[in-house]
Design a protein around this motif. Structure first.
Motif, short mmCIF file in Angstrom:
data_model
loop_
_atom_site.label_atom_id
_atom_site.label_comp_id
_atom_site.label_asym_id
_atom_site.label_seq_id
_atom_site.Cartn_x
_atom_site.Cartn_y
_atom_site.Cartn_z
N ASP A 97 0.97 -1.12 -0.03
CA ASP A 97 -0.06 -0.01 0.07
C ASP A 97 0.85 1.34 0.07
N LEU A 98 1.91 1.21 1.00
CA LEU A 98 2.87 2.53 1.01
C LEU A 98 3.55 2.73 -0.32
N ASP A 99 4.23 1.60 -0.97
CA ASP A 99 4.81 1.89 -2.16
C ASP A 99 3.87 2.41 -3.08
N PHE A 100 2.45 2.13 -3.28
CA PHE A 100 1.68 2.63 -4.26
C PHE A 100 1.33 3.99 -3.83
N LEU A 101 1.19 4.47 -2.47
CA LEU A 101 0.49 5.68 -2.08
C LEU A 101 1.78 6.80 -2.34
N GLN A 102 2.96 6.27 -2.12
CA GLN A 102 4.02 7.12 -2.13
C GLN A 102 4.62 7.42 -3.75
N SER A 103 3.74 6.66 -4.87
CA SER A 103 4.25 6.67 -6.28
C SER A 103 3.57 7.75 -6.85
N GLU A 104 3.94 8.07 -7.83
CA GLU A 104 3.38 9.20 -8.86
C GLU A 104 1.92 8.79 -8.93
N SER A 159 -13.91 0.87 -8.85
CA SER A 159 -13.99 0.65 -10.24
C SER A 159 -12.41 1.10 -10.93
N ARG A 160 -12.30 2.47 -10.43
CA ARG A 160 -11.05 3.01 -10.87
C ARG A 160 -9.82 2.50 -10.39
N PHE A 161 -9.74 2.34 -9.02
CA PHE A 161 -8.36 1.74 -8.37
C PHE A 161 -8.62 0.38 -7.87
N PRO A 162 -8.78 -0.88 -8.51
CA PRO A 162 -9.24 -1.91 -7.73
C PRO A 162 -8.37 -2.62 -6.64
N ASP A 163 -7.13 -2.27 -7.05
CA ASP A 163 -5.90 -3.01 -6.31
C ASP A 163 -5.73 -2.16 -4.91
N HIS A 164 -6.20 -1.00 -4.98
CA HIS A 164 -5.79 0.06 -3.99
C HIS A 164 -6.84 0.85 -3.05
N ALA A 165 -8.31 0.32 -3.50
CA ALA A 165 -9.55 1.07 -3.14
C ALA A 165 -9.25 1.29 -1.59
N SER A 166 -9.31 0.34 -0.90
CA SER A 166 -9.40 0.45 0.65
C SER A 166 -8.20 1.50 1.31
N ALA A 167 -6.89 1.32 0.70
CA ALA A 167 -5.93 2.31 1.08
C ALA A 167 -6.05 3.50 0.87
N LEU A 168 -6.66 3.85 -0.30
CA LEU A 168 -6.93 5.19 -0.61
C LEU A 168 -8.21 5.80 0.05
N ILE A 169 -9.30 4.87 0.29
CA ILE A 169 -10.36 5.77 1.08
C ILE A 169 -10.10 5.76 2.33
N GLU A 170 -9.17 4.88 2.85
CA GLU A 170 -8.73 4.99 4.51
C GLU A 170 -7.94 6.25 4.56
N THR A 171 -6.85 6.41 3.66
CA THR A 171 -6.06 7.65 3.85
C THR A 171 -6.91 8.92 3.65
N VAL A 172 -7.60 8.95 2.76
CA VAL A 172 -8.27 10.15 2.58
C VAL A 172 -9.42 10.49 3.73
N THR A 173 -10.17 9.49 4.15
CA THR A 173 -10.98 9.71 5.35
C THR A 173 -10.16 10.09 6.51
N VAL A 174 -9.18 9.52 7.04
CA VAL A 174 -8.57 9.63 8.05
C VAL A 174 -7.64 11.04 7.97
N ARG A 175 -7.38 11.66 6.79
CA ARG A 175 -6.75 12.93 6.65
C ARG A 175 -7.66 13.85 7.02
N ARG A 176 -8.87 13.66 6.59
CA ARG A 176 -9.99 14.86 6.63
C ARG A 176 -9.99 14.78 8.33
N LYS A 177 -10.01 13.69 9.00
CA LYS A 177 -10.30 13.95 10.46
C LYS A 177 -8.86 14.60 11.10
N ALA A 178 -7.70 14.16 10.65
CA ALA A 178 -6.68 14.54 11.22
C ALA A 178 -6.28 16.32 10.83
N ARG A 179 -7.30 16.77 10.21
CA ARG A 179 -6.96 18.42 10.06
C ARG A 179 -7.15 19.02 11.29
#
Length: 390
Positions: free
Chosen positions: A9-16, A44-64
Motif C-alpha cells: 500500500d505504501l509503495d503505491f501511495l508514495q508513487s506518482e 472501479s477506478r483503483f481496484p487494487d488499492h481502493a481500501s488504502a485510498l479511501i482510508e487515507t483520504v477519510t483519516v486525513r480529513r479527521k486529522a485536519r
C-alpha cells in the motif's frame, strides 16, 4: 480499529500514480449520503488499492483538526487518534529549543514534525515498520529507525515517549497497563532527561514521579498530561497547567504561585476554572491570581465579583438548597424555557434532571448544582458569558 496498511500500500501511495489517485479520491464527498456511490467509483477506478485510498483520504480529513499539514500525510486511524495536536506539540517544543531530542514512540511523526523546527537534532524510533515508513514520508527532516522504546539507543538526548493508551477501543488509565508501561520507561531512562505524554485522566497519585506534571488544554478541552523529569523542570515546580488557545494565546499556572484564598459566601459570579487547572490541582492558585475565592475547599468552582479576562463566568440570580421541586419552582417563576445544567460534587445527571423540570417559558438560563459543606445547593444564573480575551 481501522484499515491495516501494508508495505505494498505504501509503495503505491508514495508513487506518482498513488499521488494522482489520492487527489482523485480526495475530490469525492465520501459522506454517509454518498458513500455507496463514491466507494463503488473508487473500486472501479483503483481496484487494487481502493481500501488504502479511501482510508487515507477519510483519516486525513479527521486529522485536519490536529495536524497542520494533514492533507499530505500518510496516516492510520489509530495513530491519528493518539496524535498530539500540532499547537500542543509546538508549545512543548518551545521548552526544547536547541536540544537533541529522541522520540522513542514516534508513530507517524506528529511530534517529530514540530521538533524539527527548533531542536538541534531530532530522531524518531518505533517498533511498527508501517508507521516508521509513514513518519519518514511525513517528516523528511528527521532520522527514523526501528527500536523498542524501552531499549536506549541514543546518548545525550532528551527522550520523549507517548505510550499507547488504547486497547480494544478503550482508554487505559493504569500506568502499568500502558504500552510500554510507565514503570518500564522510568527504569529504562533513569537519570536521563525524559518527557512522557499521558492521558489527562492518569491517576497522578499512582505515579511515583519526582519531576513536574503538566496538564495542557486547548480551546477549553483538556488534551494531555505531560511528565517532565527533574532536569527539564524549573526548580520548585511540581505541577503546571498550560491553557492554550488556537489564536496563539498561552496562560500558565504553577504550584510555585500563591494559593492563599479564603472560603466565603458567593460573590456576583461563579467561575469554573479551565479543565487543565482543575486536573493539575491548581484551583486555589488560579483563584489567588484573579482575586477569586472558594465556596467550599473541596469543590473546584470559584466565585468573585469580576470574571477573569477570556474566562466564562455565570452571574448569580438566585441561590437555594437543591431539590428538584425547589429548582422547578424557581425556574418557572423566572419564565425559564431552556437551561444549561452544570454539576460538580453532587450525584445529579443533567440529562435525567432536565425533562423533570418541565420548562415552558421563554428565557434561557444556566443552573450550577454543587456542594457547599454537607448541603447540595443550586445557583440559577444568567447564561455564561466571557469577558474580553487576554
Amino acid at each position: 480499529m481501522g484499515y491495516e496498511f501494508t508495505g505494498t500500500d505504501l509503495d503505491f501511495l508514495q508513487s506518482e500514480g498513488g499521488a494522482g489517485a489520492l487527489s482523485a479520491v480526495g475530490d469525492l464527498e465520501l459522506s454517509a449520503r454518498s458513500s455507496v456511490r463514491d466507494i463503488t467509483e473508487v473500486r472501479s477506478r483503483f481496484p487494487d488499492h481502493a481500501s488504502a485510498l479511501i482510508e487515507t483520504v477519510t483519516v486525513r480529513r479527521k486529522a485536519r483538526v490536529k495536524l497542520s499539514d494533514a492533507d499530505r500525510w500518510l496516516v492510520t486511524n489509530d495513530a491519528v487518534q493518539q496524535a498530539t495536536p500540532t499547537l500542543v506539540a509546538r508549545r512543548r517544543a518551545t521548552r526544547l529549543v536547541g536540544r537533541r531530542v529522541h522520540d522513542v514512540t514516534c508513530s507517524i511523526g506528529g511530534e517529530l514534525a514540530v521538533l524539527v523546527e527548533s531542536a538541534e537534532l531530532v530522531v524518531g524510533s518505533d517498533l511498527d515498520p508501517i508507521r516508521l515508513r509513514m513518519a519518514a514520508h511525513n517528516v523528511p527532516g528527521a532520522t527514523v529507525f526501528r527500536a523498542d522504546a524501552v531499549t536506549p539507543t541514543t546518548r545525550d538526548t532528551v527522550v520523549v515517549a507517548d505510550p499507547g493508551r488504547r486497547a480494544g477501543g478503550r482508554r487505559r488509565h493504569d500506568p502499568a497497563a500502558l504500552q510500554p508501561p510507565l514503570p518500564d520507561l522510568f527504569d529504562a531512562y533513569r537519570g536521563r532527561d525524559l518527557i512522557v505524554k499521558c492521558a489527562p485522566g492518569l491517576d497522578f497519585d499512582a505515579v511515583d514521579w519526582p519531576g513536574e506534571i503538566e496538564v495542557v488544554s486547548l480551546d477549553g478541552g483538556v488534551r494531555e498530561a505531560c511528565l517532565w523529569s527533574e532536569g527539564l523542570s524549573e526548580r520548585g515546580i511540581r505541577r503546571r497547567a498550560a491553557v492554550l488557545r488556537s489564536d496563539g494565546a498561552v496562560v500558565e499556572f504553577t504550584d510555585a504561585e500563591s494559593d492563599d484564598i479564603p472560603v466565603e459566601p458567593p460573590g456576583e459570579f461563579l467561575v469554573d476554572p479551565d479543565g487543565a487547572v482543575v486536573r493539575a490541582g491548581l484551583v486555589r492558585h488560579y483563584g489567588a491570581r484573579y482575586g477569586l475565592w472558594q465556596l467550599d475547599p473541596r469543590i473546584a468552582y470559584l466565585t468573585g465579583n469580576t470574571v477573569p479576562a477570556g474566562v466564562r463566568g455565570f452571574r448569580i440570580l438566585e441561590q437555594s438548597k437543591f431539590s428538584e421541586k425547589v429548582l422547578r419552582q424557581l425556574l418557572e417563576r423566572m419564565d425559564c424555557g431552556s437551561v444549561e445544567i452544570l454539576v460538580r460534587g453532587v450525584d445529579v445527571d443533567p440529562a435525567i434532571l432536565r425533562p423533570k423540570l418541565k420548562l415552558r417559558g421563554s428565557v434561557a438560563l444556566s443552573v450550577v448544582i454543587t456542594r457547599i459543606g454537607r448541603s447540595a445547593v443550586c445557583f440559577v444564573c444568567a447564561p455564561g458569558t466571557t469577558d474580553q480575551p487576554v
